[in-house]
Every structure is written in structure tokens, then in C-alpha cells.
Scaffold this motif. Structure first.
Motif, PDB file in Angstrom:
ATOM      1  N   ALA A  44      -0.099   2.191 -11.852  1.00  0.00           N
ATOM      2  CA  ALA A  44       0.896   2.759 -10.902  1.00  0.00           C
ATOM      3  C   ALA A  44      -0.716   2.934  -9.479  1.00  0.00           C
ATOM      4  CB  ALA A  44       0.205   4.816 -11.282  1.00  0.00           C
ATOM      5  N   ASP A  45      -1.398   1.916 -10.176  1.00  0.00           N
ATOM      6  CA  ASP A  45      -2.285   1.535  -8.240  1.00  0.00           C
ATOM      7  C   ASP A  45      -2.011  -0.007  -8.425  1.00  0.00           C
ATOM      8  OD1 ASP A  45      -3.987   0.820  -6.217  1.00  0.00           O
ATOM      9  OD2 ASP A  45      -5.869   1.929  -6.962  1.00  0.00           O
ATOM     10  N   ARG A  46      -0.873   0.105  -8.273  1.00  0.00           N
ATOM     11  CA  ARG A  46      -0.946  -1.868  -9.258  1.00  0.00           C
ATOM     12  C   ARG A  46      -1.142  -2.489  -7.905  1.00  0.00           C
ATOM     13  NH1 ARG A  46       5.241  -4.012 -10.645  1.00  0.00           N
ATOM     14  NH2 ARG A  46       4.729  -1.706 -11.176  1.00  0.00           N
ATOM     15  N   ARG A  47      -1.437  -2.361  -6.467  1.00  0.00           N
ATOM     16  CA  ARG A  47      -2.541  -2.569  -5.547  1.00  0.00           C
ATOM     17  C   ARG A  47      -3.999  -3.554  -6.319  1.00  0.00           C
ATOM     18  NH1 ARG A  47      -1.810  -2.620   0.375  1.00  0.00           N
ATOM     19  NH2 ARG A  47       0.044  -2.657   0.332  1.00  0.00           N
ATOM     20  N   ARG A  48      -4.341  -2.296  -6.617  1.00  0.00           N
ATOM     21  CA  ARG A  48      -6.030  -2.037  -7.074  1.00  0.00           C
ATOM     22  C   ARG A  48      -5.848  -3.273  -8.598  1.00  0.00           C
ATOM     23  NH1 ARG A  48      -9.136   1.987  -9.615  1.00  0.00           N
ATOM     24  NH2 ARG A  48     -11.020   0.985 -10.492  1.00  0.00           N
ATOM     25  N   LEU A  49      -4.618  -2.525  -8.792  1.00  0.00           N
ATOM     26  CA  LEU A  49      -4.534  -3.505 -10.626  1.00  0.00           C
ATOM     27  C   LEU A  49      -4.229  -5.492 -10.621  1.00  0.00           C
ATOM     28  CD1 LEU A  49      -4.268  -3.635 -13.665  1.00  0.00           C
ATOM     29  CD2 LEU A  49      -2.258  -2.985 -13.254  1.00  0.00           C
ATOM     30  N   GLU A  50      -3.351  -5.800  -9.832  1.00  0.00           N
ATOM     31  CA  GLU A  50      -3.042  -6.805  -9.423  1.00  0.00           C
ATOM     32  C   GLU A  50      -3.946  -7.639  -9.000  1.00  0.00           C
ATOM     33  OE1 GLU A  50       1.748  -7.163  -9.013  1.00  0.00           O
ATOM     34  OE2 GLU A  50       0.639  -6.920  -6.966  1.00  0.00           O
ATOM     35  N   ALA A  51      -5.035  -6.768  -7.388  1.00  0.00           N
ATOM     36  CA  ALA A  51      -6.152  -7.662  -7.084  1.00  0.00           C
ATOM     37  C   ALA A  51      -7.563  -8.373  -8.263  1.00  0.00           C
ATOM     38  CB  ALA A  51      -6.709  -6.419  -6.347  1.00  0.00           C
ATOM     39  N   ARG A  52      -7.255  -6.728  -9.481  1.00  0.00           N
ATOM     40  CA  ARG A  52      -8.874  -6.791 -10.035  1.00  0.00           C
ATOM     41  C   ARG A  52      -8.417  -8.228 -11.275  1.00  0.00           C
ATOM     42  NH1 ARG A  52     -12.903  -4.048 -13.089  1.00  0.00           N
ATOM     43  NH2 ARG A  52     -13.783  -6.120 -14.636  1.00  0.00           N
ATOM     44  N   LEU A  53      -6.987  -8.046 -11.443  1.00  0.00           N
ATOM     45  CA  LEU A  53      -6.590  -9.479 -12.684  1.00  0.00           C
ATOM     46  C   LEU A  53      -5.960 -10.942 -11.787  1.00  0.00           C
ATOM     47  CD1 LEU A  53      -3.270  -6.970 -13.885  1.00  0.00           C
ATOM     48  CD2 LEU A  53      -5.438  -8.189 -15.236  1.00  0.00           C
ATOM     49  N   SER A  54      -5.946 -10.542 -11.128  1.00  0.00           N
ATOM     50  CA  SER A  54      -6.349 -11.857 -10.064  1.00  0.00           C
ATOM     51  C   SER A  54      -7.717 -12.524 -10.135  1.00  0.00           C
ATOM     52  CB  SER A  54      -5.718 -11.911  -8.650  1.00  0.00           C
ATOM     53  OG  SER A  54      -4.177 -11.788  -8.746  1.00  0.00           O
ATOM     54  N   THR A  55      -8.463 -12.049  -9.320  1.00  0.00           N
ATOM     55  CA  THR A  55      -9.700 -12.297  -9.684  1.00  0.00           C
ATOM     56  C   THR A  55     -10.576 -12.722 -11.043  1.00  0.00           C
ATOM     57  OG1 THR A  55     -10.174 -10.933  -7.912  1.00  0.00           O
ATOM     58  CG2 THR A  55     -12.031 -11.564  -9.068  1.00  0.00           C
ATOM     59  N   LEU A  56      -9.562 -12.416 -11.695  1.00  0.00           N
ATOM     60  CA  LEU A  56     -10.497 -12.615 -13.710  1.00  0.00           C
ATOM     61  C   LEU A  56      -9.933 -14.140 -13.306  1.00  0.00           C
ATOM     62  CD1 LEU A  56     -11.281 -11.417 -15.791  1.00  0.00           C
ATOM     63  CD2 LEU A  56      -9.698 -10.646 -16.573  1.00  0.00           C
ATOM     64  N   LEU A  57      -8.424 -13.663 -13.343  1.00  0.00           N
ATOM     65  CA  LEU A  57      -7.614 -15.385 -13.567  1.00  0.00           C
ATOM     66  C   LEU A  57      -8.004 -16.107 -12.619  1.00  0.00           C
ATOM     67  CD1 LEU A  57      -4.672 -13.007 -15.058  1.00  0.00           C
ATOM     68  CD2 LEU A  57      -6.527 -14.256 -16.502  1.00  0.00           C
ATOM     69  N   ASP A  58      -8.372 -15.754 -11.552  1.00  0.00           N
ATOM     70  CA  ASP A  58      -8.810 -16.835 -10.565  1.00  0.00           C
ATOM     71  C   ASP A  58      -7.613 -17.471  -9.796  1.00  0.00           C
ATOM     72  OD1 ASP A  58     -10.124 -18.090  -8.718  1.00  0.00           O
ATOM     73  OD2 ASP A  58     -10.152 -20.391 -10.136  1.00  0.00           O
ATOM     74  N   ARG A  59      -6.338 -16.345 -10.161  1.00  0.00           N
ATOM     75  CA  ARG A  59      -4.443 -17.288 -10.091  1.00  0.00           C
ATOM     76  C   ARG A  59      -4.313 -15.786  -9.304  1.00  0.00           C
ATOM     77  NH1 ARG A  59      -2.923 -22.708 -11.178  1.00  0.00           N
ATOM     78  NH2 ARG A  59      -0.678 -21.245 -10.999  1.00  0.00           N
ATOM     79  N   ASP A  60      -3.667 -15.747  -8.377  1.00  0.00           N
ATOM     80  CA  ASP A  60      -2.420 -14.729  -7.683  1.00  0.00           C
ATOM     81  C   ASP A  60      -1.484 -14.600  -9.015  1.00  0.00           C
ATOM     82  OD1 ASP A  60      -1.629 -12.773  -6.270  1.00  0.00           O
ATOM     83  OD2 ASP A  60      -0.650 -14.171  -4.842  1.00  0.00           O
ATOM     84  N   VAL A  61      -1.587 -12.869  -9.379  1.00  0.00           N
ATOM     85  CA  VAL A  61      -0.583 -13.207 -10.626  1.00  0.00           C
ATOM     86  C   VAL A  61      -0.904 -11.606 -10.082  1.00  0.00           C
ATOM     87  CG1 VAL A  61      -1.971 -13.914 -12.342  1.00  0.00           C
ATOM     88  CG2 VAL A  61      -2.739 -11.797 -11.884  1.00  0.00           C
ATOM     89  N   ALA A  62       1.007 -11.066 -10.930  1.00  0.00           N
ATOM     90  CA  ALA A  62       1.429 -10.125 -10.249  1.00  0.00           C
ATOM     91  C   ALA A  62       1.382  -9.086 -11.539  1.00  0.00           C
ATOM     92  CB  ALA A  62       3.004  -9.754  -9.944  1.00  0.00           C
ATOM     93  N   PHE A  63       1.803  -7.617 -10.902  1.00  0.00           N
ATOM     94  CA  PHE A  63       2.226  -7.053 -12.745  1.00  0.00           C
ATOM     95  C   PHE A  63       3.642  -6.819 -12.658  1.00  0.00           C
ATOM     96  CE2 PHE A  63       2.364  -3.711 -15.223  1.00  0.00           C
ATOM     97  CZ  PHE A  63       1.655  -3.591 -16.327  1.00  0.00           C
ATOM     98  N   ALA A  64       3.934  -7.048 -13.079  1.00  0.00           N
ATOM     99  CA  ALA A  64       5.693  -6.910 -13.618  1.00  0.00           C
ATOM    100  C   ALA A  64       6.598  -6.181 -14.431  1.00  0.00           C
ATOM    101  CB  ALA A  64       6.445  -8.676 -13.454  1.00  0.00           C
ATOM    102  N   THR A  65       7.293  -5.574 -15.161  1.00  0.00           N
ATOM    103  CA  THR A  65       7.775  -4.336 -16.061  1.00  0.00           C
ATOM    104  C   THR A  65       8.928  -4.760 -15.860  1.00  0.00           C
ATOM    105  OG1 THR A  65       8.415  -2.749 -13.947  1.00  0.00           O
ATOM    106  CG2 THR A  65       6.522  -2.313 -15.123  1.00  0.00           C
TER     107      THR A  65
END
Length: 276
Positions: free
Chosen positions: A95-116
Motif C-alpha cells: 500500500a506504500d508502494r513508493r517506500r516499498l519500491e525504494a527499499r527493494l531497489s536499494t537491496l537489489l541495486d537495480r531500479d525495480v517496480a512492484f507490479a500486480t
């Protein structure tokens, strides 16, 4: 089909749902089987913004860190926001997509989106490990990357349900002592304990037939070809290439079967499994 025209082949002992592709999932006491599989299964995935490809731990050198994350539904019912759990103990809601995507992108060292929803033409990549004898459709693969297209709108690689028996796991343990053939390595939706006396890769014999479980029905379409993911470390399970080696040495690379839904319904742990 009447009960008289089916045979009891076992009972359900475990049920799983994986809300986000390649992340750890939820163990449940009951699941709703919908036309697209277990309700909420593979409801979300990560997408690499640079390439447009759907993220999969089948390419572990790039996306292996995703396998260390967990996912569950906030309401527990297979709908609504998904909670992603990180190894440091933090949980972030979709529900907090911006925060989730930022955290995931930092972890993976890639710019990722969360998609449904998987866009038309979306692909995943798969790394075939450096191992002899990995054959699919008559071709041998070794230490190379291949890709495949996902069904439009979905994040399943192909079939929407994966069924596995405890007999297959026990058989593999006997064939390769010292390796841990824990069910979590294989990411099944439904684990079945076969009827007494059943041994070996029992579910191989179910291909082309129908399973009746609870008030749901599913067609067994094909054996489930295993990939590099079964070798990867997760939780207390170590990296173990022998797990994949065993599948190819003893069952043409297969462990478990894939199914398509023929009739929606609810499946519960303890339900009788009938084969028709």
C-alpha cells in the motif's frame, strides 16, 4: 463425477501461497482455488524498469536477494495489500508502494517496480547452472541464460497450480542421503501424503487425470521440471546443487506435477484426495 468413479490416493498435509513471485510465502490451513489457481498466489512481482523483465530468482546472480524476502497478505485472505518482509526484520506494505519500491531497489541495486499484473509480452530469465546433463525438449543447457514469455496478466511461469507428494521427497532422500529435500525448496501449493504403500514419484502417474480435493477439481497436465531455484540457500537450507542433480538423474528433471483448475472450490489441510 461420482465418488464411486474415483479412487482415494491420499490426503492434503500442507498448503502454501506465494503472494510475490520468487519471495517466500505463507503456509495456510485452507485455500480458495479460483480459475487462476490459489487465490492470491503470485499476485505480485517485481519488474526491472531498465529491461522491462519480470524479476525471478531463476537468475540468482542478479536477483538472488529476492529469494531471502517473505510475502504475506495483510488481511490473510488472499486480497488487498501485501506485506514484504526483509531480512533485517522490517516489513513494508505494498500500500506504500513508493517506500516499498525504494527499499527493494536499494537491496537489489537495480531500479525495480512492484507490479500486480504482468504486461503483454513480459519475459523472465533463467540461468541454467554449470552442470552436466540438464536437458529440456531435447536440448542440453549448461551455464547459459535463457528467457521465456509469461502468460499475459499473470506471473506464473506456466501452470497455475503445483502439486507435490511426500512420497517423492522421501524417495529423493533415499536416493541422495545427506541432502535436505525440504518441501520449501520446491515451492508447491499443495502437498499430498499418498495412500499407504505408495512409493517413489507417485504423482507421475497422475498426469492426464483429475484430482478432486475438497470441492475443487484440477487437471494434472504435466510433470514439473525443476530449475536452479531448488539449489539455492533459503532460511536454514544450504545451497545444494545435488538437489537439482538428483531430479535430472532419477526423474528427467521433474519433481511434482503442474495442474490447471477444472473446478473452483476450497481445499483444506486434511482433505481427502481422489483421482478420477
Amino acid at each position: 463425477m461420482s465418488a464411486a468413479s474415483t479412487e482415494v490416493v491420499g490426503r492434503v498435509v500442507l498448503l502454501h501461497r506465494y503472494p510475490v513471485k520468487s519471495m517466500g510465502g505463507e503456509r495456510l490451513e485452507a485455500v480458495r482455488i479460483t480459475p487462476r489457481g490459489v487465490e492470491g498466489d503470485r499476485a505480485g512481482a517485481l519488474v526491472d524498469r531498465e529491461t522491462g523483465r519480470v524479476v525471478s530468482a531463476k537468475r540468482p546472480r542478479t536477483w538472488g536477494a529476492v529469494f531471502g524476502l517473505s510475502a504475506s497478505f495483510e488481511g490473510g485472505n488472499g486480497r488487498g495489500p501485501i506485506l514484504v518482509g526483509f531480512q533485517d526484520g522490517e516489513t513494508v506494505s505494498s500500500a506504500d508502494r513508493r517506500r516499498l519500491e525504494a527499499r527493494l531497489s536499494t537491496l537489489l541495486d537495480r531500479d525495480v517496480a512492484f507490479a500486480t499484473e504482468s504486461p503483454e509480452g513480459a519475459t523472465c530469465e533463467y540461468h541454467w547452472p554449470d552442470m552436466d546433463g540438464l536437458v529440456q525438449d531435447g536440448r542440453t543447457y549448461r551455464d547459459e541464460i535463457t528467457s521465456w514469455e509469461l502468460p499475459t496478466g499473470e506471473f506464473f511461469d506456466s501452470s497455475s497450480l503445483h502439486v507435490l507428494t511426500t512420497a517423492s521427497l522421501e524417495h529423493l532422500r533415499g536416493l541422495v542421503p545427506g541432502s535436505d529435500f525440504h518441501p520449501d525448496r520446491f515451492r508447491p501449493n499443495i502437498i499430498i501424503e499418498p495412500a499407504a504403500g505408495a512409493r517413489g514419484f507417485v504423482e507421475n502417474g497422475w498426469v492426464g487425470r483429475a484430482l478432486h480435493i475438497g470441492d475443487a477439481r484440477m487437471r494434472v497436465t504435466k510433470p514439473c521440471l525443476r530449475c536452479v531455484m531448488v539449489t539455492l540457500p533459503q532460511g536454514d537450507l544450504p545451497k545444494d546443487p545435488r538437489v537439482l542433480r538428483a531430479a535430472f538423474d532419477h526423474n528427467e528433471g521433474n519433481v511434482g506435477v503442474k495442474c490447471e483448475v477444472a473446478g473452483a472450490g476450497t481445499v483444506r489441510v486434511g482433505d481427502e484426495v481422489r483421482l478420477g
